[in-house]
Design a protein around this motif. Structure first.
Motif, mmCIF file in Angstrom:
data_model
loop_
_atom_site.group_PDB
_atom_site.id
_atom_site.type_symbol
_atom_site.label_atom_id
_atom_site.label_comp_id
_atom_site.label_asym_id
_atom_site.label_seq_id
_atom_site.Cartn_x
_atom_site.Cartn_y
_atom_site.Cartn_z
ATOM 1 N N SER A 22 0.845 -1.186 0.000
ATOM 2 C CA SER A 22 0.000 0.000 0.000
ATOM 3 C C SER A 22 0.876 1.228 0.000
ATOM 4 C CB SER A 22 -0.923 0.004 1.230
ATOM 5 O OG SER A 22 -0.158 0.117 2.402
ATOM 6 N N THR A 23 0.257 2.376 -0.178
ATOM 7 C CA THR A 23 1.024 3.611 -0.265
ATOM 8 C C THR A 23 1.678 3.973 1.058
ATOM 9 O OG1 THR A 23 -0.973 4.872 0.216
ATOM 10 C CG2 THR A 23 -0.443 4.505 -2.111
ATOM 11 N N ASP A 24 1.151 3.435 2.171
ATOM 12 C CA ASP A 24 1.719 3.797 3.464
ATOM 13 C C ASP A 24 2.531 2.667 4.066
ATOM 14 O OD1 ASP A 24 -1.297 3.323 5.516
ATOM 15 O OD2 ASP A 24 -0.307 2.056 4.018
ATOM 16 N N LYS A 25 3.038 1.773 3.189
ATOM 17 C CA LYS A 25 3.742 0.595 3.687
ATOM 18 C C LYS A 25 5.018 0.960 4.440
ATOM 19 C CE LYS A 25 6.333 -0.274 -0.588
ATOM 20 N NZ LYS A 25 6.610 -1.260 -1.650
ATOM 21 N N ASN A 26 5.572 2.127 4.221
ATOM 22 C CA ASN A 26 6.810 2.495 4.888
ATOM 23 C C ASN A 26 6.601 2.987 6.316
ATOM 24 O OD1 ASN A 26 8.486 1.855 2.710
ATOM 25 N ND2 ASN A 26 8.036 3.810 1.708
ATOM 26 N N THR A 27 5.366 3.258 6.675
ATOM 27 C CA THR A 27 5.111 3.735 8.032
ATOM 28 C C THR A 27 4.227 2.793 8.834
ATOM 29 O OG1 THR A 27 3.196 5.019 7.292
ATOM 30 C CG2 THR A 27 5.317 6.154 7.349
ATOM 31 N N ASP A 28 3.525 1.882 8.162
ATOM 32 C CA ASP A 28 2.635 0.958 8.861
ATOM 33 C C ASP A 28 3.304 -0.392 9.074
ATOM 34 O OD1 ASP A 28 0.844 2.985 8.664
ATOM 35 O OD2 ASP A 28 -0.385 2.059 7.099
ATOM 36 N N ILE A 29 2.804 -1.110 10.054
ATOM 37 C CA ILE A 29 3.273 -2.468 10.333
ATOM 38 C C ILE A 29 2.073 -3.402 10.311
ATOM 39 C CG2 ILE A 29 4.159 -4.001 12.154
ATOM 40 C CD1 ILE A 29 5.953 -1.716 13.067
ATOM 41 N N TYR A 30 2.214 -4.523 9.611
ATOM 42 C CA TYR A 30 1.201 -5.568 9.643
ATOM 43 C C TYR A 30 1.677 -6.665 10.591
ATOM 44 C CZ TYR A 30 -1.006 -3.386 5.627
ATOM 45 O OH TYR A 30 -1.643 -2.493 4.797
ATOM 46 N N PHE A 31 0.782 -7.080 11.466
ATOM 47 C CA PHE A 31 1.135 -8.097 12.459
ATOM 48 C C PHE A 31 -0.006 -9.103 12.533
ATOM 49 C CE2 PHE A 31 1.216 -9.315 17.126
ATOM 50 C CZ PHE A 31 2.298 -10.187 16.991
ATOM 51 N N ASN A 61 -8.543 -19.567 14.127
ATOM 52 C CA ASN A 61 -7.534 -19.180 15.124
ATOM 53 C C ASN A 61 -6.406 -18.346 14.518
ATOM 54 O OD1 ASN A 61 -8.968 -20.548 17.143
ATOM 55 N ND2 ASN A 61 -7.899 -22.462 16.705
ATOM 56 N N LYS A 62 -6.742 -17.597 13.474
ATOM 57 C CA LYS A 62 -5.785 -16.670 12.877
ATOM 58 C C LYS A 62 -6.170 -15.240 13.238
ATOM 59 C CE LYS A 62 -4.844 -19.625 8.863
ATOM 60 N NZ LYS A 62 -4.907 -19.730 7.385
ATOM 61 N N PHE A 63 -5.206 -14.342 13.162
ATOM 62 C CA PHE A 63 -5.479 -12.932 13.407
ATOM 63 C C PHE A 63 -4.604 -12.090 12.495
ATOM 64 C CE2 PHE A 63 -1.759 -13.735 15.959
ATOM 65 C CZ PHE A 63 -1.047 -12.543 15.955
ATOM 66 N N ILE A 64 -5.030 -10.884 12.239
ATOM 67 C CA ILE A 64 -4.246 -9.964 11.430
ATOM 68 C C ILE A 64 -4.666 -8.541 11.780
ATOM 69 C CG2 ILE A 64 -5.883 -10.032 9.509
ATOM 70 C CD1 ILE A 64 -2.046 -9.621 9.314
ATOM 71 N N GLY A 65 -3.704 -7.640 11.774
ATOM 72 C CA GLY A 65 -4.014 -6.247 12.059
ATOM 73 C C GLY A 65 -2.926 -5.340 11.528
ATOM 74 N N LYS A 66 -3.218 -4.061 11.492
ATOM 75 C CA LYS A 66 -2.268 -3.073 11.010
ATOM 76 C C LYS A 66 -2.054 -2.008 12.068
ATOM 77 C CE LYS A 66 -3.437 -0.087 7.719
ATOM 78 N NZ LYS A 66 -3.671 0.509 6.376
ATOM 79 N N VAL A 67 -0.790 -1.719 12.347
ATOM 80 C CA VAL A 67 -0.428 -0.628 13.257
ATOM 81 C C VAL A 67 -0.002 0.545 12.394
ATOM 82 C CG1 VAL A 67 1.053 0.094 15.163
ATOM 83 C CG2 VAL A 67 0.357 -2.309 14.966
ATOM 84 N N ILE A 86 9.190 -8.763 20.594
ATOM 85 C CA ILE A 86 9.530 -8.727 19.181
ATOM 86 C C ILE A 86 10.087 -7.346 18.852
ATOM 87 C CG2 ILE A 86 7.907 -10.495 18.388
ATOM 88 C CD1 ILE A 86 5.885 -8.352 17.791
ATOM 89 N N TYR A 87 10.828 -7.281 17.753
ATOM 90 C CA TYR A 87 11.394 -5.999 17.321
ATOM 91 C C TYR A 87 10.781 -5.652 15.979
ATOM 92 C CZ TYR A 87 14.762 -2.200 16.897
ATOM 93 O OH TYR A 87 15.344 -0.948 16.811
ATOM 94 N N LEU A 88 10.056 -4.538 15.920
ATOM 95 C CA LEU A 88 9.328 -4.151 14.722
ATOM 96 C C LEU A 88 9.873 -2.863 14.122
ATOM 97 C CD1 LEU A 88 5.668 -4.877 15.919
ATOM 98 C CD2 LEU A 88 7.137 -6.321 14.495
ATOM 99 N N GLU A 89 9.793 -2.797 12.788
ATOM 100 C CA GLU A 89 10.189 -1.603 12.053
ATOM 101 C C GLU A 89 9.076 -1.222 11.083
ATOM 102 O OE1 GLU A 89 13.885 -2.271 10.102
ATOM 103 O OE2 GLU A 89 14.906 -2.986 11.921
ATOM 104 N N PRO A 90 8.903 0.064 10.791
ATOM 105 C CA PRO A 90 7.911 0.474 9.792
ATOM 106 C C PRO A 90 8.116 -0.288 8.482
ATOM 107 C CG PRO A 90 8.756 2.386 10.934
ATOM 108 C CD PRO A 90 9.601 1.218 11.388
ATOM 109 N N GLY A 91 7.022 -0.773 7.924
ATOM 110 C CA GLY A 91 7.110 -1.552 6.694
ATOM 111 C C GLY A 91 7.128 -3.047 6.922
#
Length: 463
Positions: A22-31, A61-67, A86-91
């Motif tokens: 997506s256009t905001d993939k560099n700032t969002d995190i999918y988890f 029993n699956k989950f998905i979300g966007k930060v 966990i260690y997360l980075e934008p994107g």
């Protein structure tokens, strides 16, 4: 050292990973991910101690979300009574898979950001294995112990250097976390060695060590609020503070911390920890932890007064004030105050009727402070060990329609909003009250996790 994620698992999430563009993939995190044998219906993601989001499991029993607009750094997720960092980075598009029957050992990651997090899990598991080595090392004399610890430390540093050499794309922030994950558990064991060695050898003083024994302290960062809740870091700082306090002349063989030790520890925290948030957190943990460990209503007022003087956190001070007031609201050898409890058929009962002519253990609890799984394991053990005591679980707050499934419903209750029991539960933290057959209080503020509870239970069970 890196975990190999199965091809099947990677394929399962391939479609998702492609769709995450997506256009905001560099700032969002999918988890997201899949939980096998889930303990509840959701996964919670935290940054520090703040909830970032709650993700609910679907029928599979699956989950998905966007930060959105996420910051790089340490996070942790929890499910049931388990959690992992966990260690997360934008994107990032980080997927996990785990089986709650073997939470940490089964945990694997896939997707963008997976490799660094699989490495951190390996560090965690290696630290658990290293515990067995230190059971042996702690029996050695200081010079021998130091040689063993240093040899293990050098292996960790080699692992670190190899990783950053082959992963030049990793950020300096992650590299710092990786080094802490690898080396701080060893430093933590070194700090704990003098106390454990004294207990093993049954000497009432710490072993004498060379000044070089603690040379690594020169490179330790002891004032990082952002690392306060990362176990390898916080555990090291805690062990360092306790070690420094014991060197003031306290007997390491004492079964519980004396009032003098608690006072000295509070002052050590004030002297050695300069960042306000971390200092306040350690001060709070100390006075609450030592109070609960004592497992009685007795109050070390000097220690609490020292806490009030040193802490700058008004919320913490309010919690401690409530704790003190609560502890003094039930008096030993006097009748238990009267209050109402409600069963899960929504019928109200007087506490005196429920425990009449019985030795009773009343456990007041809140989901905010203690997990249901821990209550289950603890009370299944206690009820078998002490058959002449009636164990009753009373929920202070939270979902009034949700009981603990694996414990007898007949012994489970909750407090209605107008129950008089709230008058001695203002801090909302767990509290155990022991009452004999005559209705007299024999312990007004016990802790189910303290070894000091055992003598009270033994005596009550015999009467």
């Amino acid at each position: 050292m890196i975990k190999k994620v199965s091809i099947l698992f990677a394929i399962i999430f391939l479609v998702f990973l492609v769709s995450c563009k997506s256009t905001d993939k560099n700032t969002d995190i999918y988890f997201g991910g899949k939980i096998i044998n889930p303990k509840n219906s959701h996964v919670i993601l935290y940054a520090m101690e703040e909830v970032v989001d709650t993700f609910f499991l679907d029928a599979n029993n699956k989950f998905i979300g966007k930060v959105k607009k996420a910051n790089e750094g340490l996070y942790y997720f929890s499910h049931g009574n388990e959690n992992q960092h966990i260690y997360l980075e934008p994107g990032d598009s980080l997927m996990l898979r785990l089986n709650t029957w073997d939470f940490d050992e089964s945990l694997v990651f896939a997707g963008k950001g997976a490799e660094r997090n699989n490495v951190l899990i390996d560090c965690f598991l290696d630290t658990e294995k290293d515990k067995k080595l230190f059971y042996q090392y702690n029996q050695l004399e200081p010079a021998e112990f130091n040689a063993k610890a240093d040899s293990l430390l050098q292996k960790k540093i080699v692992t670190y250097n190899e990783y950053i050499k082959t992963h030049s794309f990793e950020t300096s922030g992650f590299n710092e976390i990786l080094k802490i994950a690898l080396t701080y558990p060893i430093y933590s064991r070194i700090e704990k060695y003098p106390i454990i060695h004294a207990k093993i050898t049954e000497k009432n003083k710490l072993p004498e060590v060379e000044t070089s024994f603690y040379d690594y302290r020169k490179q330790i960062k002891k004032n990082s609020d952002s690392l306060m809740y990362y176990p390898p870091y916080s555990r090291y700082i805690r062990n360092y503070l306790y070690n420094e306090t014991f060197t003031l002349g306290h007997n390491p063989l004492e079964s519980e911390y004396s009032s003098e030790f608690t006072l000295d520890l509070l002052n050590t925290i004030n002297d050695k920890v300069s960042t306000e948030s971390s200092k306040n957190a350690f001060l709070r943990q100390t006075v609450i932890g030592h109070f609960y460990n004592k497992s009685s209503c007795s109050i070390n007022l000097e220690a609490f007064n020292t806490f009030f003087k040193l802490s700058t956190n008004e919320k913490d001070k309010k919690i401690i004030t409530n704790l003190i007031d609560d502890s003094q609201s039930i008096i030993i050898n006097e009748d238990l105050p009267q209050f109402a409890i409600t069963d899960y058929a929504n019928t109200e009962h007087s506490i005196s009727d429920v425990i009449k002519d019985q030795n009773a253990f009343l456990f007041f609890w809140s989901p905010e402070f203690v997990s249901e799984s821990y209550i289950v394991s603890r009370f299944q053990y206690l009820s078998k060990t002490y058959p002449n005591i009636q164990f009753i679980e009373i929920k202070i707050n939270g979902d009034k329609n949700k009981r603990i499934q694996k414990l007898d419903i007949k012994n489970q209750f909750y407090l209605a909003d107008n129950s008089a029991a709230h008058e001695f539960l203002t801090c909302k933290m767990p509290r155990s009250v022991l009452v004999n057959k005559k209705g007299k209080v024999v312990n007004g503020y016990a802790s189910i996790s303290s070894n000091n509870l055992t003598p009270f239970l033994n005596k009550l069970n015999k009467n």
